[in-house]
Design a protein around this motif. Structure first.
Motif, mmCIF file in Angstrom:
data_model
loop_
_atom_site.group_PDB
_atom_site.id
_atom_site.type_symbol
_atom_site.label_atom_id
_atom_site.label_comp_id
_atom_site.label_asym_id
_atom_site.label_seq_id
_atom_site.Cartn_x
_atom_site.Cartn_y
_atom_site.Cartn_z
ATOM 1 N N CYS A 81 0.757 -1.251 0.000
ATOM 2 C CA CYS A 81 0.000 0.000 0.000
ATOM 3 C C CYS A 81 0.790 1.306 0.000
ATOM 4 N N GLN A 148 -5.019 2.803 8.243
ATOM 5 C CA GLN A 148 -5.740 1.936 7.310
ATOM 6 C C GLN A 148 -7.189 2.376 7.125
ATOM 7 N N ASP A 372 -4.139 -11.693 0.245
ATOM 8 C CA ASP A 372 -3.096 -10.649 0.331
ATOM 9 C C ASP A 372 -2.325 -10.464 -0.986
ATOM 10 N N ARG A 374 1.815 -8.471 -2.130
ATOM 11 C CA ARG A 374 3.257 -8.429 -1.843
ATOM 12 C C ARG A 374 4.137 -9.085 -2.898
ATOM 13 N N HIS A 458 2.237 -11.332 7.135
ATOM 14 C CA HIS A 458 2.276 -12.268 5.996
ATOM 15 C C HIS A 458 3.665 -12.750 5.558
HETATM 16 C C1 SGN Z 1 -2.732 -5.025 7.594
HETATM 17 C C2 SGN Z 1 -3.500 -6.278 7.225
HETATM 18 C C3 SGN Z 1 -2.671 -7.157 6.325
HETATM 19 C C4 SGN Z 1 -2.222 -6.354 5.136
HETATM 20 C C5 SGN Z 1 -1.475 -5.128 5.612
HETATM 21 C C6 SGN Z 1 -1.001 -4.232 4.516
HETATM 22 N N1 SGN Z 1 -3.857 -6.995 8.415
HETATM 23 O O1 SGN Z 1 -1.621 -5.359 8.365
HETATM 24 O O2 SGN Z 1 -3.452 -8.248 5.926
HETATM 25 O O3 SGN Z 1 -1.354 -7.102 4.323
HETATM 26 O O4 SGN Z 1 -2.346 -4.369 6.424
HETATM 27 O O5 SGN Z 1 -2.083 -3.777 3.748
HETATM 28 S S1 SGN Z 1 -5.110 -6.483 9.259
HETATM 29 O O6 SGN Z 1 -5.284 -7.459 10.296
HETATM 30 O O7 SGN Z 1 -4.824 -5.172 9.808
HETATM 31 O O8 SGN Z 1 -6.261 -6.432 8.383
HETATM 32 S S2 SGN Z 1 -1.886 -2.445 2.996
HETATM 33 O O9 SGN Z 1 -2.983 -2.313 2.062
HETATM 34 O O10 SGN Z 1 -1.880 -1.388 3.958
HETATM 35 O O11 SGN Z 1 -0.608 -2.565 2.315
#
Ligand code: SGN
Ligand code: CA
Length: 541
Positions: A81, A148, A372, A374, A458
């Motif tokens: 992201c 997020q 996911d 990556r 992950h």
């Molecule tokens: C959180 C998610 C992950 C995800 C990353 C990165 N876990 O850590 O599943 O890969 O964000 O996502 S969660 O338990 O918080 O849902 S990103 O879109 O920000 O890159």
């Protein structure tokens, strides 16, 4: 002469100096850049929606493709992201803009394309997921989610002020974007073009749809991708390290919406499932009731039968639950895309506006048994990209150009008639968009990729790689193969698009392997990629 005509003339003069008469855009277009978080091509109908052809319908995104250009080979430089967002803003690879892993802080003082557009007289606005830790800069107005962002009743930071809104995040972002468009359209008609970035949170984990989408996909099953049951190490030992398996790594309540205490009474509940209580506390009662009504029967049946189910049956069950909720949250994004297009029509500015739809990267919708992103493998490396630009882009056209998220900044600058700074590393897509002969081939014939975030969620090992139209080479930065050299994977995309047969180290492919290693080194030099931890690892003896 009205102000709009003046600005159009000035822009035309500036751009004709820059590009030569034939390529000068007639006006300075508005730009609406819509990006989802984790939305893959497999879930978009104009891309064939391989996850469920004929079942998934995304009329909003499809309309952009029908009235503009669909890129079939677009990819990202790093499928995660924050790094992708920073690349979009700067037109640079992650090692150059300095934001290579989530959790870092984007240096907002650096050059970005919104800042350059702003300087050139554009009004710039940003709504939705930002995820770069530092405050947005280069925007006249911003409404960003905290981190997020939450699916329900999220906190936004509106021009620096925190405020909690009530409702579903996808709809809140949409409402805000369309409200802003009203004012932006006024300004545009008076001669101030605009950039509006609309960044949805959906369909990011943990897949909490708006109740109006819960009926979707209730009947029938989403087909399993052919590689769903591939062994994790089928391609290489690197695959065995990840923790993104649907059968093992999804949390019962947080991801799959089943209370684990009904399945495994007395057993300890995972951290994510404990965390889900916080999420649920924000969900309005009617939405909770709707979730319950959708899932209760199936959940009860699962509790009854889980002890008799084979691991394969359970993996299939999890896939259905996960994929359906993912697709439902994506439907909200598509509603928003359709609504934004209608708003542009209603405001009378559709003809003067470039509309882009893309995602910060692709996504695993069950391929290789994963969720996911990556990886440099196709499902997460490739990303949807459709662009409408009336009068410039032929309706219904498609492109196989090796476009990347690295190219947005340069593209928007050229479209606006602003000089592209020499230190940007991407290329403008304008020649491809406007159908100039040979533009697709001229753009590039290979792309560089580098994923750095091996620690944290992950556990995907760091890797870099090169992809051409027909082949891909992946090199792991911290892993060595049996021969003591960096672990490699090699695929022939032309005959093996699902990358199920790793050809690295096979005698009959030695020439291709060498050629791809040489391409990788050339790109590393071109982009001044770091040598860091690989230290002594080089390919040229
Ligand atoms: C959180 C998610 C992950 C995800 C990353 C990165 N876990 O850590 O599943 O890969 O964000 O996502 S969660 O338990 O918080 O849902 S990103 O879109 O920000 O890159
Ligand atoms: Ca993402």
């Amino acid at each position: 002469m009205n102000p709009r005509t003046t600005s159009v003339l000035l822009a035309a003069l500036a751009t004709s100096a820059l590009f030569g008469q034939s390529e000068a855009p007639a006006t300075r277009p508005n730009i609406v850049f819509i990006m989802a978080d984790d939305h893959c091509m497999q879930a978009i109908s104009c891309y064939g929606a391989s996850a469920a052809p004929g079942v998934i319908e995304t009329p909003g995104i499809d309309r952009i493709a029908r009235e503009g250009m669909r890129f079939d080979r677009a990819s990202v430089t790093n499928a995660i992201c924050g790094p992708s967002r920073a690349t979009i803003l700067t037109g640079k690879h992650c090692h150059a803009h300095g934001f290579a892993t989530n959790g870092q802080k984007f240096d907002g003082d650096q050059q970005t394309f919104p800042k350059l557009l702003q300087k050139a007289g554009y009004r710039t606005e940003m709504i939705g997921k930002w995820h770069l830790s530092s405050a947005p800069s280069g925007f006249d107005h911003s409404e960003i989610l905290v981190g997020q962002g939450d699916y329900w009743n999220p906190v936004f930071i509106v021009d620096g002020e925190r405020t909690r809104l009530e409702g579903h995040t996808t709809d809140l972002i949409h409402q805000s974007a369309t409200a802003r468009l009203e004012a932006l359209a006024e300004g545009a008609k008076e001669g101030t073009p605009f950039l509006l970035m609309v960044h949805h949170k959906a369909p990011h984990r943990n897949w909490m749809p708006h109740p109006r989408h819960l009926e979707l996909f209730e009947e029938g099953e989403i087909p399993l991708p052919p590689s769903f049951f591939d062994a994790p190490d089928r391609r290489s030992p690197a695959g065995a390290i990840q923790t993104m398996q649907i059968d093992r790594d999804l949390a019962w309540l947080y991801d799959l919406k089943v209370d684990p205490t009904t399945l495994f009474p007395g057993e300890e509940v995972s951290q994510l499932d404990r965390w889900m209580a916080n999420e649920l506390a924000r969900v309005p009662a009617e939405a909770l009731a709707a979730y319950d009504a959708t899932h209760a029967e199936e959940n009860a049946a699962l509790a009854e039968s889980i002890k008799q189910m084979t691991p394969e049956e359970l993996a299939r069950w999890k896939f259905q639950r996960y994929a359906k909720n993912y697709l439902r949250t994506a439907q909200g994004v598509d509603d928003s895309v359709g609504g934004i297009l209608e708003t542009l029509d209603r405001l009378g500015i559709a003809d003067d506006t470039i509309v882009v739809y893309t995602s910060d990267q692709g996504w695993y919708l069950g391929e290789q048994g994963w969720f996911d992103k990556r990886w440099m493998y196709e499902p997460s490396f490739r990303t949807p990209l459709v662009v409408r630009w009336p009068g410039e882009v032929e309706a219904g056209s498609t492109s196989n150009a090796l476009a990347q998220n690295l190219d947005f900044a340069e593209t928007f600058l050229e479209a606006a008639g602003v000089e592209i700074p020499a230190d940007m590393q991407g290329r403008s897509l304008v020649p491809v968009l406007t159908g100039r002969a040979g533009a697709e081939e001229a753009l590039r014939d290979a792309v560089y990729y580098r994923f750095e975030e091996s620690r944290g969620a992950h556990t995907v090992p760091r890797h870099e790689g090169v992809a051409t139209r027909d082949a891909k080479l992946i090199r792991y930065i911290d892993l060595v193969g049996e021969d003591g050299r960096p672990l490699l994977e090699l695929y022939r995309l032309d005959v093996d698009p699902e990358e199920r047969r790793n050809l690295a180290g096979l005698e009959e492919n030695a020439a291709l392997e060498q050629a791809m290693l040489a391409r990788l080194e050339a790109l590393r030099r071109e982009y001044a990629a770091p040598d860091d931890a690989r230290g002594s690892v080089t390919t040229t003896p």
